[in-house]
Write an enzyme that holds these catalytic residues in place. Sequence first.
Site, PDB file in Angstrom:
ATOM      1  N   SER A 113       0.614  -0.935  -0.580  1.00 48.12           N
ATOM      2  CA  SER A 113       0.181  -0.024   0.563  1.00 48.12           C
ATOM      3  C   SER A 113       0.698   0.871  -0.441  1.00 48.12           C
ATOM      4  O   SER A 113       1.841   1.559  -0.571  1.00 48.12           O
ATOM      5  CB  SER A 113      -1.518  -0.146   0.746  1.00 48.12           C
ATOM      6  OG  SER A 113      -2.042   0.639   1.149  1.00 48.12           O
ATOM      7  N   HIS A 114       1.019   2.376   1.359  1.00 54.24           N
ATOM      8  CA  HIS A 114       1.234   3.283   1.837  1.00 54.24           C
ATOM      9  C   HIS A 114       3.149   3.266   1.574  1.00 54.24           C
ATOM     10  O   HIS A 114       4.017   4.183   2.021  1.00 54.24           O
ATOM     11  CB  HIS A 114       0.469   3.855   1.916  1.00 54.24           C
ATOM     12  CG  HIS A 114      -0.178   3.388   3.276  1.00 54.24           C
ATOM     13  ND1 HIS A 114      -0.783   2.735   3.326  1.00 54.24           N
ATOM     14  CD2 HIS A 114       0.255   3.747   4.722  1.00 54.24           C
ATOM     15  CE1 HIS A 114      -1.045   2.357   4.737  1.00 54.24           C
ATOM     16  NE2 HIS A 114      -0.051   3.195   5.007  1.00 54.24           N
ATOM     17  N   ASP A 278      -2.651   6.510  -3.316  1.00 54.43           N
ATOM     18  CA  ASP A 278      -1.420   5.630  -2.817  1.00 54.43           C
ATOM     19  C   ASP A 278      -0.557   5.106  -3.630  1.00 54.43           C
ATOM     20  O   ASP A 278      -1.185   3.972  -4.651  1.00 54.43           O
ATOM     21  CB  ASP A 278      -1.758   4.987  -1.727  1.00 54.43           C
ATOM     22  CG  ASP A 278      -2.710   3.780  -1.241  1.00 54.43           C
ATOM     23  OD1 ASP A 278      -3.575   3.827  -2.412  1.00 54.43           O
ATOM     24  OD2 ASP A 278      -3.209   3.506  -0.709  1.00 54.43           O
ATOM     25  N   ASP A 280      -1.134   1.603  -3.719  1.00 57.98           N
ATOM     26  CA  ASP A 280      -1.511   0.695  -4.875  1.00 57.98           C
ATOM     27  C   ASP A 280      -3.115   1.179  -5.108  1.00 57.98           C
ATOM     28  O   ASP A 280      -3.371   0.528  -6.010  1.00 57.98           O
ATOM     29  CB  ASP A 280      -1.553  -0.520  -3.594  1.00 57.98           C
ATOM     30  CG  ASP A 280      -2.589  -0.465  -2.402  1.00 57.98           C
ATOM     31  OD1 ASP A 280      -2.457   0.749  -2.044  1.00 57.98           O
ATOM     32  OD2 ASP A 280      -2.976  -1.007  -2.296  1.00 57.98           O
ATOM     33  N   ASP A 282      -5.237   2.492  -3.586  1.00 61.96           N
ATOM     34  CA  ASP A 282      -7.440   2.667  -3.323  1.00 61.96           C
ATOM     35  C   ASP A 282      -7.140   3.464  -2.025  1.00 61.96           C
ATOM     36  O   ASP A 282      -8.257   3.777  -1.550  1.00 61.96           O
ATOM     37  CB  ASP A 282      -7.080   1.332  -2.135  1.00 61.96           C
ATOM     38  CG  ASP A 282      -6.127   0.897  -1.454  1.00 61.96           C
ATOM     39  OD1 ASP A 282      -4.903   1.657  -1.246  1.00 61.96           O
ATOM     40  OD2 ASP A 282      -6.544  -0.557  -0.557  1.00 61.96           O
ATOM     41  N   ARG A 283      -6.260   4.288  -1.660  1.00 65.03           N
ATOM     42  CA  ARG A 283      -6.392   5.962  -0.934  1.00 65.03           C
ATOM     43  C   ARG A 283      -6.873   6.623  -2.296  1.00 65.03           C
ATOM     44  O   ARG A 283      -5.930   6.993  -2.837  1.00 65.03           O
ATOM     45  CB  ARG A 283      -5.525   5.901   0.390  1.00 65.03           C
ATOM     46  CG  ARG A 283      -5.450   4.856   0.968  1.00 65.03           C
ATOM     47  CD  ARG A 283      -4.135   5.342   2.105  1.00 65.03           C
ATOM     48  NE  ARG A 283      -3.656   4.254   3.086  1.00 65.03           N
ATOM     49  CZ  ARG A 283      -3.653   4.215   4.259  1.00 65.03           C
ATOM     50  NH1 ARG A 283      -3.003   5.268   4.039  1.00 65.03           N
ATOM     51  NH2 ARG A 283      -3.769   3.679   5.035  1.00 65.03           N
ATOM     52  N   LYS A 377     -11.353  -0.045  -1.164  1.00 67.24           N
ATOM     53  CA  LYS A 377     -11.190   0.860  -1.762  1.00 67.24           C
ATOM     54  C   LYS A 377     -11.028   1.813  -3.286  1.00 67.24           C
ATOM     55  O   LYS A 377     -10.286   1.058  -3.019  1.00 67.24           O
ATOM     56  CB  LYS A 377     -10.311   1.657   0.202  1.00 67.24           C
ATOM     57  CG  LYS A 377      -9.406   1.907  -0.106  1.00 67.24           C
ATOM     58  CD  LYS A 377      -9.101   1.892   1.725  1.00 67.24           C
ATOM     59  CE  LYS A 377      -7.561   1.510   1.562  1.00 67.24           C
ATOM     60  NZ  LYS A 377      -7.140   0.727   2.959  1.00 67.24           N
TER      61      LYS A 377
END
Length: 544
Positions: A113-114, A278, A280, A282-283, A377
């Site tokens: 992710s982030h 982010d 990947d 999703d944010r 998300k």
Amino acid sequence: MQPQVVDTTPFEGQRPGTSGLRKKVGVFRQPHYLENFVQAIFDTQTDLAGGELVVGGDGRYYNREAIQTILRMAAANGVRRALVGRGGILSTPAASCVIRKRRTQGGIVLSASHNPGGPEGDFGIKFNIAAGGPAPESVTEAIFARTQSIRQYRTLEGTPTNLDEIGRTRVGDMEVEIIDPVSDYAQLMESLFDFNAIHQLFNSGLFRMRFDAMHAVTGPYAVEILESRLKAPPGTVMNAEALEDFGGGHPDPNLAHAKALVALTKGPDALDFGAASDGDGDRNMILGKDCFVTPSDSLAVLAANAHLVPGYASGIRGIARSMPTSQAADRVAEQLGVECFETPTGWKFFGNLLDAGRITLCGEESFGTGSDHVREKDGLWAVLFWLNLLAVRQQSVAEILSDHWRRFGRNFYTRHDYEAVDAAAAEGLMHHLRILLPDLPGRRLGEQIVRYADDFAYTDPIDGSRSERQGIRIGFENGARIVFRLSGTGTEGATLRVYLESFEPDPAHHHRDTQEAMRPLILVARELAQIEARTGRLEPDVIT
Ligand code: G1P
Ligand code: ZN
């Protein structure tokens, strides 16, 4: 290619956290480490044998190598067909979209992710179920249990698969289809939003925006959707080139890590709209001219305005938010007369509610917003939702936000993170709070009286499963809240998150500075948890 059975021994600590198994790249690179976890997926998810599997990741360092390993193991474990994003790329929401659209038995998503990437950075892996969402706890626990008893894994020998050419190939008996990572997803976005109206907005010449892809996976998605399909001016997407180490940055779209973008939304030449996603994809972070929309407010605004967007024109069924997310969405749900759910932190808790049709929108304070269109998300989705609203309402972000607060009141909100804290000290702090809990109700802390204090537990309304110890909640008579939780995604020491919320009904006070308005509550939280004494930290590392 020859099938092989390789002897192995279990590794400690392969329990998936808030969102899959995340560790330093070096940990994943140990011989058998990734293989053990992947075999545990195949051993427990028996539908995959003879089935189809989506594989892709955020393109960070080690992504390609991991995909080769997974493809060999998938073939050796009898997967019939693997769908892989070109270059090994699939944003997390796009992976969810592909799993659902092509009705596969699930997917393996590679991302931390982030978290920063590169050889010294983080890597991650998670399994998404056939519905497209992160595996629920029952599944992640079964995978973890298997990692503890694993003795062998299955793989094939052979040359690596060419991941860069769209088309079909084989690994052993398994068919591999390399797909365009963007097209299924872009098509889904076109079906939800009024692309014409957004195009008009760009075309008006009166609207200036930037989308910051942070050198992460949304680069190719945003260029295709915003610049190619919606005809935003070239250069609208900044940091568009996806890099294995995210250009050395921290691909987390928040006020601390997307500073350059934030600066572009300030001052006399400020942009009308700024957004970021982010590692990947999703944010999301949403900014207007001199204006930051908290993710909690964003969820509430999207819910209150969903009827203006084609994909949601017939209304929303319900809303869910993670426990630490502000209660702004609850007020909207109440006015719309729809259900509102409070779930533990982590997207996996929304899956059952979405599958059962109980909710349409959901969100987390941690820059996550989404809907029933996928089971993750979705950063770009949120950006397109906002663009659609701006196009229809013909107002600025700040005007839409102020209107919202006038109508529903304002939930001031901030999160203070203390990162890489000594793990034992962080546990000690949480333990100390748990001991205090029974005596807090009725007590005055600062200016306010405690109404309830508990360690949040959740019973899933669909399958009855229970999740305990999901964070300490302290609620006050006037609607304010303090929440304490330890992060489940970090890879170094512990991260203490302190979530603070207070409610302001009076529009005369809606435009106060958040940190200033919340100062008394912040001090109460610090004192109650003995943060300085227990962690040695005077101030948080990140404030969002
Ligand atoms: C964090 C966020 C959480 C989010 C998760 C995955 O988890 O707080 O809301 O679902 O990342 O993006 P945490 O580190 O707090 O466990
Ligand atoms: Zn993410």
